[in-house]
Design a protein around this motif. Structure first.
Motif, PDB file in Angstrom:
ATOM      1  N   MET A 129       0.841  -1.179   0.000  1.00  0.00           N
ATOM      2  CA  MET A 129       0.000   0.000   0.000  1.00  0.00           C
ATOM      3  C   MET A 129       0.883   1.238   0.000  1.00  0.00           C
ATOM      4  N   ASN A 130       0.540   2.146  -0.859  1.00  0.00           N
ATOM      5  CA  ASN A 130       1.350   3.355  -0.904  1.00  0.00           C
ATOM      6  C   ASN A 130       0.488   4.583  -1.141  1.00  0.00           C
ATOM      7  N   GLY A 131      -0.427   4.810  -0.270  1.00  0.00           N
ATOM      8  CA  GLY A 131      -1.204   6.032  -0.392  1.00  0.00           C
ATOM      9  C   GLY A 131      -2.650   5.851   0.017  1.00  0.00           C
ATOM     10  N   ILE A 132      -3.304   6.977   0.121  1.00  0.00           N
ATOM     11  CA  ILE A 132      -4.688   6.980   0.575  1.00  0.00           C
ATOM     12  C   ILE A 132      -5.599   6.247  -0.407  1.00  0.00           C
ATOM     13  N   SER A 133      -5.293   6.297  -1.709  1.00  0.00           N
ATOM     14  CA  SER A 133      -6.142   5.608  -2.686  1.00  0.00           C
ATOM     15  C   SER A 133      -6.113   4.096  -2.467  1.00  0.00           C
ATOM     16  N   ASP A 134      -4.943   3.543  -2.116  1.00  0.00           N
ATOM     17  CA  ASP A 134      -4.841   2.111  -1.833  1.00  0.00           C
ATOM     18  C   ASP A 134      -5.619   1.739  -0.577  1.00  0.00           C
ATOM     19  N   ILE A 135      -5.555   2.586   0.414  1.00  0.00           N
ATOM     20  CA  ILE A 135      -6.296   2.335   1.658  1.00  0.00           C
ATOM     21  C   ILE A 135      -7.793   2.352   1.381  1.00  0.00           C
ATOM     22  N   LEU A 136      -8.234   3.300   0.579  1.00  0.00           N
ATOM     23  CA  LEU A 136      -9.653   3.384   0.248  1.00  0.00           C
ATOM     24  C   LEU A 136     -10.117   2.185  -0.581  1.00  0.00           C
ATOM     25  N   LYS A 137      -9.274   1.704  -1.490  1.00  0.00           N
ATOM     26  CA  LYS A 137      -9.617   0.531  -2.306  1.00  0.00           C
ATOM     27  C   LYS A 137      -9.747  -0.721  -1.458  1.00  0.00           C
ATOM     28  N   SER A 138      -8.785  -0.908  -0.548  1.00  0.00           N
ATOM     29  CA  SER A 138      -8.775  -2.135   0.254  1.00  0.00           C
ATOM     30  C   SER A 138      -9.760  -2.068   1.415  1.00  0.00           C
ATOM     31  N   GLY A 139     -10.069  -0.875   1.894  1.00  0.00           N
ATOM     32  CA  GLY A 139     -10.989  -0.733   3.012  1.00  0.00           C
ATOM     33  C   GLY A 139     -10.361  -0.954   4.365  1.00  0.00           C
ATOM     34  N   ARG A 140      -9.033  -1.013   4.428  1.00  0.00           N
ATOM     35  CA  ARG A 140      -8.364  -1.194   5.724  1.00  0.00           C
ATOM     36  C   ARG A 140      -7.027  -0.459   5.737  1.00  0.00           C
ATOM     37  N   ALA A 141      -6.649  -0.081   6.911  1.00  0.00           N
ATOM     38  CA  ALA A 141      -5.398   0.649   7.088  1.00  0.00           C
ATOM     39  C   ALA A 141      -4.221  -0.313   7.029  1.00  0.00           C
ATOM     40  N   PRO A 142      -3.047   0.165   6.632  1.00  0.00           N
ATOM     41  CA  PRO A 142      -1.864  -0.695   6.594  1.00  0.00           C
ATOM     42  C   PRO A 142      -1.540  -1.243   7.984  1.00  0.00           C
ATOM     43  N   GLY A 143      -1.166  -2.505   8.028  1.00  0.00           N
ATOM     44  CA  GLY A 143      -0.781  -3.122   9.289  1.00  0.00           C
ATOM     45  C   GLY A 143      -1.922  -3.758  10.055  1.00  0.00           C
ATOM     46  N   PHE A 144      -3.143  -3.614   9.586  1.00  0.00           N
ATOM     47  CA  PHE A 144      -4.292  -4.201  10.260  1.00  0.00           C
ATOM     48  C   PHE A 144      -4.856  -5.336   9.417  1.00  0.00           C
ATOM     49  N   ARG A 145      -5.069  -6.464  10.048  1.00  0.00           N
ATOM     50  CA  ARG A 145      -5.678  -7.595   9.351  1.00  0.00           C
ATOM     51  C   ARG A 145      -7.181  -7.547   9.567  1.00  0.00           C
ATOM     52  N   SER A 146      -7.921  -7.980   8.585  1.00  0.00           N
ATOM     53  CA  SER A 146      -9.373  -7.939   8.694  1.00  0.00           C
ATOM     54  C   SER A 146      -9.910  -9.058   9.590  1.00  0.00           C
ATOM     55  N   GLY A 147      -9.135 -10.095   9.810  1.00  0.00           N
ATOM     56  CA  GLY A 147      -9.557 -11.196  10.677  1.00  0.00           C
ATOM     57  C   GLY A 147     -10.247 -12.315   9.928  1.00  0.00           C
ATOM     58  N   ALA A 148     -10.986 -12.001   8.902  1.00  0.00           N
ATOM     59  CA  ALA A 148     -11.672 -13.022   8.123  1.00  0.00           C
ATOM     60  C   ALA A 148     -10.716 -13.571   7.066  1.00  0.00           C
ATOM     61  N   LYS A 149     -10.704 -14.891   6.952  1.00  0.00           N
ATOM     62  CA  LYS A 149      -9.849 -15.518   5.946  1.00  0.00           C
ATOM     63  C   LYS A 149     -10.650 -15.725   4.671  1.00  0.00           C
TER      64      LYS A 149
END
Length: 67
Positions: free
Chosen positions: A1-21
């Protein structure tokens, strides 16, 4: 991830796992397939056909189930 657009696309902040596999990932799909296979074949037959012991299969896929 390299920017706010990537964070918005993925829906999660860098370094945080969503928990669901992902259910399509091998980590989830292979144990599920072995559980389904065990409904049709005894574990001894699965061992014979795969060439691996149940203990080795459990270790490889981190099973907590019977097999």
């Amino acid at each position: 991830m390299n920017g706010i657009s990537d964070i918005l696309k993925s829906g999660r902040a860098p370094g945080f796992r969503s928990g669901a596999k992902d259910p399509q990932s091998a980590e989830v799909a292979v144990p599920r397939a072995f559980r389904q296979l065990e409904q049709t074949l005894p574990s001894a037959e699965i061992e014979r056909q795969s060439g691996f012991t149940a203990k080795k299969i459990k270790q490889a896929w981190d099973f907590k189930q019977k097999l």
